[in-house]
Design an enzyme around this catalytic site. Sequence first.
Site, mmCIF file in Angstrom:
data_model
loop_
_atom_site.group_PDB
_atom_site.id
_atom_site.type_symbol
_atom_site.label_atom_id
_atom_site.label_comp_id
_atom_site.label_asym_id
_atom_site.label_seq_id
_atom_site.Cartn_x
_atom_site.Cartn_y
_atom_site.Cartn_z
ATOM 1 N N HIS A 1 8.161 9.930 54.008
ATOM 2 C CA HIS A 1 8.459 9.078 52.760
ATOM 3 C C HIS A 1 7.961 7.525 53.108
ATOM 4 O O HIS A 1 7.382 6.923 52.104
ATOM 5 C CB HIS A 1 10.002 8.676 52.756
ATOM 6 C CG HIS A 1 10.338 8.102 51.805
ATOM 7 N ND1 HIS A 1 10.190 8.221 50.275
ATOM 8 C CD2 HIS A 1 10.960 6.650 51.486
ATOM 9 C CE1 HIS A 1 10.667 7.351 49.512
ATOM 10 N NE2 HIS A 1 11.160 6.496 50.107
ATOM 11 N N ARG B 1 7.366 -10.917 61.578
ATOM 12 C CA ARG B 1 6.435 -11.204 60.404
ATOM 13 C C ARG B 1 6.856 -11.881 59.185
ATOM 14 O O ARG B 1 5.956 -12.484 58.486
ATOM 15 C CB ARG B 1 5.686 -9.943 60.268
ATOM 16 C CG ARG B 1 4.781 -9.280 61.352
ATOM 17 C CD ARG B 1 4.486 -7.768 61.231
ATOM 18 N NE ARG B 1 3.510 -7.411 62.154
ATOM 19 C CZ ARG B 1 3.753 -7.086 63.351
ATOM 20 N NH1 ARG B 1 5.108 -7.175 63.643
ATOM 21 N NH2 ARG B 1 3.110 -6.616 64.157
ATOM 22 N N ASN C 1 -0.505 -9.654 48.378
ATOM 23 C CA ASN C 1 0.351 -8.643 48.547
ATOM 24 C C ASN C 1 0.995 -8.778 50.273
ATOM 25 O O ASN C 1 0.455 -8.723 51.160
ATOM 26 C CB ASN C 1 -0.400 -7.284 49.058
ATOM 27 C CG ASN C 1 0.513 -6.022 49.015
ATOM 28 O OD1 ASN C 1 1.927 -6.031 49.329
ATOM 29 N ND2 ASN C 1 -0.089 -4.818 48.900
ATOM 30 N N ILE D 1 8.603 -2.169 54.127
ATOM 31 C CA ILE D 1 8.770 -0.740 54.316
ATOM 32 C C ILE D 1 8.659 -0.521 55.926
ATOM 33 O O ILE D 1 7.830 -0.775 56.526
ATOM 34 C CB ILE D 1 7.724 0.022 53.751
ATOM 35 C CG1 ILE D 1 7.588 -0.504 52.288
ATOM 36 C CG2 ILE D 1 7.938 1.559 53.777
ATOM 37 C CD1 ILE D 1 6.260 -0.220 51.434
ATOM 38 N N ILE D 2 9.975 -0.019 56.286
ATOM 39 C CA ILE D 2 10.127 0.313 57.679
ATOM 40 C C ILE D 2 10.025 1.723 58.090
ATOM 41 O O ILE D 2 10.618 2.722 57.450
ATOM 42 C CB ILE D 2 11.515 -0.561 58.378
ATOM 43 C CG1 ILE D 2 11.428 -1.894 58.165
ATOM 44 C CG2 ILE D 2 11.679 0.106 59.900
ATOM 45 C CD1 ILE D 2 13.035 -2.448 58.264
ATOM 46 N N PHE E 1 15.025 -3.741 48.737
ATOM 47 C CA PHE E 1 15.450 -3.002 49.852
ATOM 48 C C PHE E 1 14.968 -3.728 50.935
ATOM 49 O O PHE E 1 14.096 -4.446 51.068
ATOM 50 C CB PHE E 1 14.659 -1.665 49.614
ATOM 51 C CG PHE E 1 14.950 -0.396 50.483
ATOM 52 C CD1 PHE E 1 15.958 0.361 50.071
ATOM 53 C CD2 PHE E 1 14.401 -0.182 51.809
ATOM 54 C CE1 PHE E 1 16.545 1.320 50.973
ATOM 55 C CE2 PHE E 1 14.854 0.951 52.567
ATOM 56 C CZ PHE E 1 15.842 1.698 52.058
ATOM 57 N N GLU F 1 11.773 8.508 59.753
ATOM 58 C CA GLU F 1 11.526 9.907 60.493
ATOM 59 C C GLU F 1 10.789 10.845 59.566
ATOM 60 O O GLU F 1 10.477 12.124 60.038
ATOM 61 C CB GLU F 1 12.763 10.451 61.066
ATOM 62 C CG GLU F 1 13.514 9.684 62.298
ATOM 63 C CD GLU F 1 14.656 10.201 62.728
ATOM 64 O OE1 GLU F 1 15.093 11.210 62.247
ATOM 65 O OE2 GLU F 1 15.385 9.606 63.475
ATOM 66 N N ALA G 1 10.096 -1.388 46.954
ATOM 67 C CA ALA G 1 8.386 -1.394 46.996
ATOM 68 C C ALA G 1 7.771 -0.498 45.894
ATOM 69 O O ALA G 1 6.699 -1.049 45.385
ATOM 70 C CB ALA G 1 8.054 -1.266 48.318
ATOM 71 N N LEU G 2 8.278 0.650 45.694
ATOM 72 C CA LEU G 2 7.561 1.380 44.448
ATOM 73 C C LEU G 2 7.720 0.484 43.307
ATOM 74 O O LEU G 2 6.772 0.996 42.395
ATOM 75 C CB LEU G 2 8.178 2.892 44.519
ATOM 76 C CG LEU G 2 7.645 3.699 45.824
ATOM 77 C CD1 LEU G 2 8.291 5.013 45.854
ATOM 78 C CD2 LEU G 2 6.287 3.912 45.814
#
Length: 154
Positions: free
Chosen positions: A92, A131, A117, A85-86, A26, A89, A60-61
């Site tokens: 989640h 980053r 991590n 992970i961004i 993702f 709204e 990520a999960l």
Amino acid sequence: MKDADKGVAGELDGHDLRIGIVQARFNAALTEKLYETCKAELQALGVSPKHIRHVTVPGALEVPLALQAMAELKEYDALIALGCIIRGETYHFELVANESGAGVTRVSLDHGTPIANAILTVENDAQAWARAGEKGRDAARVAVEMANLLEDLS
């Protein structure tokens, strides 16, 4: 300060280390950048390409489960988690960020395997891109240092 009072740090020599990398797909362009910089740094630290195992998972999960499967093999000196992970709204973002982070930590502690991590949790694409390169390199360095430290402590 007496030598016994000094902290012990692991070396950044990756020769003879076996490293496993789990990359979330993702936000693929970002996680691919994390992977490429991580892999390049591992090799710069002396980790042989044949001793780097790279697997991908949907998001990520799913990273902690793949890390757990790799840790159970007892073939790796350290593991690396890569993802991005961004914030959106909805809630989640918090769920994915918190649960993936807790899962990575649990696998590391349950198996006594160091896990670097590098699952980014950011507000927007610009922060992620700023980053991605640095955190990929950092993850490689953390994995090598912690693998060597645990070897020294055992």
